[in-house]
Design an enzyme around this catalytic site. Structure first.
Site, PDB file in Angstrom:
ATOM      1  N   ARG A  73      -0.706   4.253  -0.872  1.00  0.00           N
ATOM      2  CA  ARG A  73       0.596   3.801  -1.400  1.00  0.00           C
ATOM      3  C   ARG A  73       1.744   4.066  -0.425  1.00  0.00           C
ATOM      4  O   ARG A  73       2.640   3.249  -0.250  1.00  0.00           O
ATOM      5  CB  ARG A  73       0.854   4.512  -2.735  1.00  0.00           C
ATOM      6  CG  ARG A  73       2.145   4.092  -3.413  1.00  0.00           C
ATOM      7  CD  ARG A  73       2.106   4.491  -4.883  1.00  0.00           C
ATOM      8  NE  ARG A  73       3.413   4.571  -5.493  1.00  0.00           N
ATOM      9  CZ  ARG A  73       4.060   3.536  -6.021  1.00  0.00           C
ATOM     10  NH1 ARG A  73       3.537   2.331  -5.977  1.00  0.00           N
ATOM     11  NH2 ARG A  73       5.244   3.698  -6.586  1.00  0.00           N
ATOM     12  N   HIS A  77       4.128   1.193   1.150  1.00  0.00           N
ATOM     13  CA  HIS A  77       5.578   1.180   0.884  1.00  0.00           C
ATOM     14  C   HIS A  77       6.390   1.265   2.179  1.00  0.00           C
ATOM     15  O   HIS A  77       7.548   0.884   2.201  1.00  0.00           O
ATOM     16  CB  HIS A  77       5.954   2.286  -0.091  1.00  0.00           C
ATOM     17  CG  HIS A  77       5.678   1.912  -1.515  1.00  0.00           C
ATOM     18  ND1 HIS A  77       6.431   2.343  -2.578  1.00  0.00           N
ATOM     19  CD2 HIS A  77       4.724   1.105  -2.038  1.00  0.00           C
ATOM     20  CE1 HIS A  77       5.946   1.813  -3.694  1.00  0.00           C
ATOM     21  NE2 HIS A  77       4.901   1.080  -3.394  1.00  0.00           N
ATOM     22  N   HIS A 214      -5.455  -1.020  -6.345  1.00  0.00           N
ATOM     23  CA  HIS A 214      -5.295  -0.215  -7.567  1.00  0.00           C
ATOM     24  C   HIS A 214      -6.641   0.233  -8.134  1.00  0.00           C
ATOM     25  O   HIS A 214      -6.685   0.837  -9.197  1.00  0.00           O
ATOM     26  CB  HIS A 214      -4.486  -0.986  -8.621  1.00  0.00           C
ATOM     27  CG  HIS A 214      -3.027  -1.064  -8.299  1.00  0.00           C
ATOM     28  ND1 HIS A 214      -2.160  -1.953  -8.881  1.00  0.00           N
ATOM     29  CD2 HIS A 214      -2.259  -0.331  -7.431  1.00  0.00           C
ATOM     30  CE1 HIS A 214      -0.936  -1.785  -8.394  1.00  0.00           C
ATOM     31  NE2 HIS A 214      -0.970  -0.811  -7.502  1.00  0.00           N
ATOM     32  N   TRP A 256      -6.118   2.950 -13.214  1.00  0.00           N
ATOM     33  CA  TRP A 256      -6.542   1.578 -13.516  1.00  0.00           C
ATOM     34  C   TRP A 256      -8.052   1.529 -13.748  1.00  0.00           C
ATOM     35  O   TRP A 256      -8.543   0.620 -14.369  1.00  0.00           O
ATOM     36  CB  TRP A 256      -6.217   0.661 -12.341  1.00  0.00           C
ATOM     37  CG  TRP A 256      -4.784   0.322 -12.139  1.00  0.00           C
ATOM     38  CD1 TRP A 256      -4.150  -0.816 -12.574  1.00  0.00           C
ATOM     39  CD2 TRP A 256      -3.790   1.072 -11.426  1.00  0.00           C
ATOM     40  NE1 TRP A 256      -2.832  -0.796 -12.172  1.00  0.00           N
ATOM     41  CE2 TRP A 256      -2.583   0.336 -11.471  1.00  0.00           C
ATOM     42  CE3 TRP A 256      -3.784   2.305 -10.755  1.00  0.00           C
ATOM     43  CZ2 TRP A 256      -1.396   0.777 -10.871  1.00  0.00           C
ATOM     44  CZ3 TRP A 256      -2.607   2.745 -10.163  1.00  0.00           C
ATOM     45  CH2 TRP A 256      -1.434   1.993 -10.227  1.00  0.00           C
ATOM     46  N   ASP A 264     -13.841   0.483  -4.823  1.00  0.00           N
ATOM     47  CA  ASP A 264     -14.849  -0.546  -5.105  1.00  0.00           C
ATOM     48  C   ASP A 264     -14.155  -1.712  -5.798  1.00  0.00           C
ATOM     49  O   ASP A 264     -12.928  -1.759  -5.837  1.00  0.00           O
ATOM     50  CB  ASP A 264     -15.992   0.043  -5.952  1.00  0.00           C
ATOM     51  CG  ASP A 264     -15.465   0.717  -7.213  1.00  0.00           C
ATOM     52  OD1 ASP A 264     -14.423   0.264  -7.731  1.00  0.00           O
ATOM     53  OD2 ASP A 264     -16.078   1.689  -7.687  1.00  0.00           O
ATOM     54  N   ASP A 284      -0.664  -6.621 -12.806  1.00  0.00           N
ATOM     55  CA  ASP A 284      -2.135  -6.623 -12.712  1.00  0.00           C
ATOM     56  C   ASP A 284      -2.687  -7.728 -13.607  1.00  0.00           C
ATOM     57  O   ASP A 284      -3.538  -8.516 -13.187  1.00  0.00           O
ATOM     58  CB  ASP A 284      -2.719  -5.279 -13.180  1.00  0.00           C
ATOM     59  CG  ASP A 284      -2.271  -4.107 -12.313  1.00  0.00           C
ATOM     60  OD1 ASP A 284      -2.445  -4.184 -11.090  1.00  0.00           O
ATOM     61  OD2 ASP A 284      -1.751  -3.112 -12.865  1.00  0.00           O
TER      62      ASP A 284
HETATM   63  C1  HEM Z   1       1.251  -6.178  -6.543  1.00  0.00           C
HETATM   64  C2  HEM Z   1       2.361  -5.491  -6.739  1.00  0.00           C
HETATM   65  C3  HEM Z   1       2.319  -4.017  -6.977  1.00  0.00           C
HETATM   66  C4  HEM Z   1       2.965  -3.339  -7.950  1.00  0.00           C
HETATM   67  C5  HEM Z   1       3.920  -3.930  -8.972  1.00  0.00           C
HETATM   68  C6  HEM Z   1       2.577  -1.956  -7.851  1.00  0.00           C
HETATM   69  C7  HEM Z   1       3.021  -0.951  -8.666  1.00  0.00           C
HETATM   70  C8  HEM Z   1       2.552   0.342  -8.670  1.00  0.00           C
HETATM   71  C9  HEM Z   1       2.990   1.388  -9.555  1.00  0.00           C
HETATM   72  C10 HEM Z   1       4.052   1.238 -10.649  1.00  0.00           C
HETATM   73  C11 HEM Z   1       2.275   2.503  -9.253  1.00  0.00           C
HETATM   74  C12 HEM Z   1       2.390   3.884  -9.908  1.00  0.00           C
HETATM   75  C13 HEM Z   1       3.169   4.828  -9.003  1.00  0.00           C
HETATM   76  C14 HEM Z   1       3.377   6.215  -9.572  1.00  0.00           C
HETATM   77  O1  HEM Z   1       3.702   6.358 -10.748  1.00  0.00           O
HETATM   78  O2  HEM Z   1       3.215   7.194  -8.772  1.00  0.00           O
HETATM   79  C15 HEM Z   1       1.388   2.176  -8.175  1.00  0.00           C
HETATM   80  C16 HEM Z   1       0.474   3.030  -7.613  1.00  0.00           C
HETATM   81  C17 HEM Z   1      -0.344   2.709  -6.571  1.00  0.00           C
HETATM   82  N1  HEM Z   1      -0.302   1.546  -5.822  1.00  0.00           N
HETATM   83 FE1  HEM Z   1       0.650  -0.170  -6.343  1.00  0.00          FE
HETATM   84  N2  HEM Z   1       1.715  -1.824  -6.814  1.00  0.00           N
HETATM   85  C18 HEM Z   1       1.535  -3.054  -6.235  1.00  0.00           C
HETATM   86  C19 HEM Z   1       0.796  -3.341  -5.103  1.00  0.00           C
HETATM   87  C20 HEM Z   1       0.090  -2.416  -4.378  1.00  0.00           C
HETATM   88  C21 HEM Z   1      -0.513  -2.657  -3.088  1.00  0.00           C
HETATM   89  C22 HEM Z   1      -0.378  -3.959  -2.304  1.00  0.00           C
HETATM   90  C23 HEM Z   1      -1.155  -1.509  -2.731  1.00  0.00           C
HETATM   91  C24 HEM Z   1      -1.931  -1.192  -1.488  1.00  0.00           C
HETATM   92  C25 HEM Z   1      -2.457  -2.097  -0.685  1.00  0.00           C
HETATM   93  C26 HEM Z   1      -0.952  -0.549  -3.799  1.00  0.00           C
HETATM   94  C27 HEM Z   1      -1.478   0.719  -3.837  1.00  0.00           C
HETATM   95  C28 HEM Z   1      -1.234   1.646  -4.838  1.00  0.00           C
HETATM   96  C29 HEM Z   1      -1.949   2.900  -4.966  1.00  0.00           C
HETATM   97  C30 HEM Z   1      -3.114   3.371  -4.113  1.00  0.00           C
HETATM   98  C31 HEM Z   1      -1.374   3.578  -6.057  1.00  0.00           C
HETATM   99  C32 HEM Z   1      -1.779   4.938  -6.610  1.00  0.00           C
HETATM  100  C33 HEM Z   1      -0.904   6.031  -6.014  1.00  0.00           C
HETATM  101  C34 HEM Z   1      -1.246   7.430  -6.507  1.00  0.00           C
HETATM  102  O3  HEM Z   1      -2.196   7.603  -7.282  1.00  0.00           O
HETATM  103  O4  HEM Z   1      -0.560   8.370  -6.079  1.00  0.00           O
HETATM  104  N3  HEM Z   1      -0.171  -1.124  -4.761  1.00  0.00           N
HETATM  105  N4  HEM Z   1       1.574   0.849  -7.833  1.00  0.00           N
END
Ligand code: HEM
Length: 333
Positions: A73, A77, A214, A256, A264, A284
């Site tokens: 993440r 970002h 995710h 998720w 996976d 999602d």
């Molecule tokens: C498609 C639009 C996306 C939205 C709206 C979105 C939104 C979010 C949100 C709301 C979270 C929770 C963050 C938290 O509460 O700490 C999250 C976590 C995460 N996102 Fe996304 N995301 C998107 C795309 C992506 C992309 C493109 C990637 C990587 C290629 C990604 C990787 C992750 C990962 C790995 C987490 C987990 C982080 C953790 O467990 O600390 N996301 N995302």
């Protein structure tokens, strides 16, 4: 401040332990001056050997702290601020994978809540391998995290130019919102996703593939405002690593997938299911509602190899948005 003292201040701040979180003095210099500062601080252009050493340290960090999700993440970002309509010749105004996320104000943007914890985990590795610039370190950590969690090997290259002061921070608002009302006025999540990801140069396949990240991690109410405080998959009572070993990192949040430390294609099977313990953001669900994205999501549900292939390509593209490499072709490891 005169250029020489400003240069010294930057050199010192590059070596200072709290470097990522302090604002160094405003160094206004050209590339040659910056190279001189780097070399006066004992830093040179990164080598393949140093990158491999840093990678080894990252494998240990990720395996011992289960921090793969936050690494993915954090890097996304940093790079996801890219705007393809601004030429890379205007770096770093074009945004992208440049390490600017480590500075205030960017690290304090709403979308980046909690990511300072990822920077803190990387700080000792940066201190030990200072020639690996932050722009590279963030992307190296993410690609390594995907691999350690069982995902595809990504054809990465390194040598990115790194933003060295807060002036290089991106403005707020480039990253996607997870639920309505969408800031760009899009009535539906798929419209919002297209506006954000097309701006970075991705197509629908890229959006669906990258959303599959995710498969890892969780949302925390105290960070993004999404997710539950805890579920049976995040309270430590189930095995969530792909290799079957115990370990969870910090408890809590809502994932998720069941095994959210395993990379996976389960995200694509699980999103259409109804399990109240699992998270589904509007963005999602949109992948399965949109006419053009749904067939891609179903393809990834059926065929993990295809998902891995497309994910690896999209991840590489994401990791190189707005990047300027030195040497020009980058360094493969
Ligand atoms: C498609 C639009 C996306 C939205 C709206 C979105 C939104 C979010 C949100 C709301 C979270 C929770 C963050 C938290 O509460 O700490 C999250 C976590 C995460 N996102 Fe996304 N995301 C998107 C795309 C992506 C992309 C493109 C990637 C990587 C290629 C990604 C990787 C992750 C990962 C790995 C987490 C987990 C982080 C953790 O467990 O600390 N996301 N995302």
């Amino acid at each position: 401040m005169r250029a020489s003292t400003a240069g010294l201040a930057v050199a010192l701040s590059l070596m200072a332990p709290g470097y990522a979180f302090v604002q160094p003095s405003s160094f206004v210099g050209n590339r040659a001056q910056l190279s001189a500062v780097r070399s006066s601080a004992g830093m040179q252009m990164v080598t393949k050997e140093e990158l491999l050493e840093a990678r080894e340290a990252l494998v240990k960090l990720i395996d011992s702290t289960n921090c793969a999700p936050i690494m993915v993440r954090l890097a996304w970002h940093d790079s996801g601020t890219y705007n393809k309509d601004i030429p890379v010749s205007e770096w770093p105004r074009c945004g992208g994978a440049n390490g600017s996320i480590r500075f205030e104000p960017e690290i304090n943007h709403g979308a980046n809540a909690g990511l300072v914890n990822g920077l803190k985990l990387l700080e000792p590795i940066h201190k030990k391998h200072p020639n690996v610039g932050w722009a590279d370190l963030l992307q190296l950590a993410s690609a390594t995290a995907v691999e350690v969690a069982g995902g595809p090997k990504i054809d990465m290259r390194y040598g990115r130019k790194t933003v060295e002061s807060p002036e290089g921070c991106a403005d707020e608002g480039y990253l996607p919102a997870a639920a309505a009302p969408f800031p760009d006025g899009s009535p539906e999540p798929q419209g919002h996703l297209r506006k954000v990801f097309y701006r970075m140069g991705f197509d629908d396949r890229g959006i669906v593939a990258l959303s599959g990240a995710h498969t890892l991690g969780r949302a925390y109410p105290e960070r993004s405002g999404f997710g539950k405080d805890s579920t049976k998959y995040t309270d430590g009572s189930t095995v969530i690593r792909g290799d079957g070993k115990p370990g969870i990192g910090r408890k809590g949040g809502q994932s998720w997938t069941y095994k959210w430390l395993s990379f996976d294609n389960s995200y694509f099977s699980i999103i259409p299911e109804t399990d109240e313990e699992l998270l589904k953001l509007e963005t999602d669900n949109a992948l399965f509602l949109d006419e053009a994205m749904r067939p891609i999501a179903l393809e990834y549900k059926k065929d993990q190899d295809k998902f891995f292939d497309d994910y690896a390509k999209a991840h590489k593209q994401l990791a190189e948005l707005g990047s300027v490499f030195e040497p020009e072709g980058g360094i493969a490891i």
